[in-house]
Write an enzyme that holds these catalytic residues in place. Structure first.
Site, PDB file in Angstrom:
ATOM      1  N   HIS A 237      -8.939 -14.478  -9.837  1.00  0.00           N
ATOM      2  CA  HIS A 237      -8.080 -13.532  -9.244  1.00  0.00           C
ATOM      3  C   HIS A 237      -8.521 -13.098  -7.884  1.00  0.00           C
ATOM      4  CE1 HIS A 237      -4.662 -11.207  -8.002  1.00  0.00           C
ATOM      5  NE2 HIS A 237      -4.645 -10.348  -9.203  1.00  0.00           N
TER       6      HIS A 237
ATOM      7  N   ARG B 240       0.637 -18.722  -7.774  1.00  0.00           N
ATOM      8  CA  ARG B 240       0.480 -17.688  -8.784  1.00  0.00           C
ATOM      9  C   ARG B 240       0.967 -18.336 -10.254  1.00  0.00           C
ATOM     10  NH1 ARG B 240       0.812 -11.472 -10.847  1.00  0.00           N
ATOM     11  NH2 ARG B 240      -0.916 -11.289  -9.235  1.00  0.00           N
TER      12      ARG B 240
ATOM     13  N   CYS C  29      -6.701  -2.986 -11.656  1.00  0.00           N
ATOM     14  CA  CYS C  29      -6.001  -4.169 -10.516  1.00  0.00           C
ATOM     15  C   CYS C  29      -4.666  -3.644 -10.634  1.00  0.00           C
ATOM     16  CB  CYS C  29      -6.269  -5.317 -10.938  1.00  0.00           C
ATOM     17  SG  CYS C  29      -6.005  -5.866 -12.601  1.00  0.00           S
TER      18      CYS C  29
ATOM     19  N   ASP D  92      -8.720  -3.749 -17.076  1.00  0.00           N
ATOM     20  CA  ASP D  92      -7.709  -4.481 -16.659  1.00  0.00           C
ATOM     21  C   ASP D  92      -6.650  -4.351 -18.167  1.00  0.00           C
ATOM     22  OD1 ASP D  92      -5.600  -6.274 -16.165  1.00  0.00           O
ATOM     23  OD2 ASP D  92      -6.940  -8.004 -15.903  1.00  0.00           O
TER      24      ASP D  92
ATOM     25  N   GLN E 266      -7.455 -10.287  -5.510  1.00  0.00           N
ATOM     26  CA  GLN E 266      -7.565  -9.020  -6.234  1.00  0.00           C
ATOM     27  C   GLN E 266      -9.153  -8.466  -5.908  1.00  0.00           C
ATOM     28  OE1 GLN E 266      -5.520  -6.805  -8.074  1.00  0.00           O
ATOM     29  NE2 GLN E 266      -7.089  -5.228  -7.571  1.00  0.00           N
TER      30      GLN E 266
ATOM     31  N   ARG F 155      -4.478  -4.502  -1.503  1.00  0.00           N
ATOM     32  CA  ARG F 155      -3.951  -5.881  -1.574  1.00  0.00           C
ATOM     33  C   ARG F 155      -3.313  -6.471  -0.344  1.00  0.00           C
ATOM     34  NH1 ARG F 155      -2.889  -7.793  -6.417  1.00  0.00           N
ATOM     35  NH2 ARG F 155      -3.620  -9.791  -5.320  1.00  0.00           N
TER      36      ARG F 155
END
Ligand code: CP
Ligand code: NVA
Length: 337
Positions: free
Chosen positions: A157, A130, A296, A253, A160, A324
């Protein structure tokens, strides 16, 4: 525990066997998956979720399908859900995982990415990254000899989006033709991956955002190609109230992503995106009783979403967060076994 011990009705063994095309592969963006592979990972995640529920209540044995495997989890940026998902998925399956924060290893500082990738490949069976630049995860994958998983970069992402599709499927079953509306910064990482996943899934995906906050043109083009093959639709709208009509899910988001906070445009961005806040008025404007709210997370309540929508019965954000774990576990098993 061997695969033979799994509940007969879980379908897990068959799904794991079907996942052989993913063995040894990295996942940097959803562009690397076929529609079949994406749905396979999501189905595998659903079966793993059921399986975990069973072993948590003592109705099955905990599997250790990754016994003896070691995973390197690199975090240049903060993370709660992604980090916990990789750690707990590894623990559930009997693998060892070590996390490395910025500055813990020489990556890109005293050692170039190619060398770090080759060294880590001698110790670990998989590498999660990440961070900021997407080029870093690409370089890691190019030089590593083990799978590399993108746990979020400035541009994508993908793990996600797998959890998002699982959450939508759990709620609505078949997703073909359903409208999902993303509101806010449509140029960010979460939206790019969600757009690709929804386009592949045959969803009518609408991004409600000011014109300056659109996704990258090449990614939008790819998503439109996916949609033309899946029967889905991808479109942009500037009027949030028109965009949400008929939507089964509103998704948002944060308006200012990690790494943007100190940039000069951050303050203007908040003002530009204010009309796209997910409010109870917008939820009502869908004209449906069953619209759910997705995010998310982490959420910036009072900005991207109002507290009442976040806490409402329509909110599925914590189911989405838990998903997740199951989707990341599915990815690990498919690529490592
Ligand atoms: N959604 C998500 O990636 O959360 P974290 O930043 O907490 O990992
Ligand atoms: N767009 C957000 C997603 C966080 C999970 C960010 O990059 O900060």
């Amino acid at each position: 525990m061997t695969d033979m011990n799994l509940p007969q009705d879980s379908g897990l063994n068959a799904l794991l066997a079907s996942a052989h095309t993913l063995k040894g592969r990295s996942l940097l963006t959803l562009l690397e998956l076929t529609q079949e592979e994406m749905f396979l990972l999501v189905s595998l995640a659903r079966a793993l979720k059921l399986e975990k529920r069973a072993w948590k209540r003592g109705a099955a044995l905990r599997p250790r399908r990754l016994d003896g495997k070691s995973l390197a989890l690199i975090f240049e940026k903060a993370s709660t859900r992604t980090r916990c998902s990789f750690l707990v998925a590894a623990q559930d399956e009997g693998a060892f995982a070590e996390t490395f924060g910025k500055g813990d290893i020489h990556l890109g500082a005293k050692e170039d990415i190619a060398d770090t990738a080759r060294v880590l490949s001698r110790f670990f069976d998989g590498i999660e990254f990440r961070g900021f630049e997407h080029a870093t995860v690409e370089a890691l994958a190019r030089h590593a000899t083990v799978p590399v998983w993108n746990g979020l970069t400035d541009e994508h992402h993908p793990t996600q989006a797998l959890a998002d599709i699982l959450t939508l499927q759990e709620e609505f079953g078949d997703l073909a033709g359903r409208r999902v509306v993303y509101l806010g910064d449509a140029g960010n990482n979460t939206c790019a991956s969600l757009m690709l996943a929804c386009a592949m899934a045959g969803i009518d995906f609408v991004m409600a955002a000011p014109e300056d906050y659109a996704p990258r043109a090449d990614l939008l083009g790819k998503a439109m190609d996916f949609a033309s093959r899946s029967g889905g639709r991808v479109s942009l709208a500037t009027d949030p109230f028109q965009a949400v009509r008929g939507a089964c899910a509103l998704y948002t988001d944060v308006w200012v992503s990690m790494g943007e906070e100190q940039k000069p445009h951050a303050r203007a961005k908040v003002e530009d995106l204010r009309p796209y806040q997910v409010t109870s008025h917008l939820m009502t404007a869908t004209g449906r009783q069953d619209t759910i709210f997705l995010h998310c997370l982490p959420a910036h309540k009072g900005f991207d979403v109002t507290e009442d929508v976040f806490e409402s019965a329509a909110s599925r954000v914590f189911e989405q967060a838990e998903n997740r774990l199951h989707t990341i576990k599915a990815l690990m098993l498919a690529t490592l076994r």
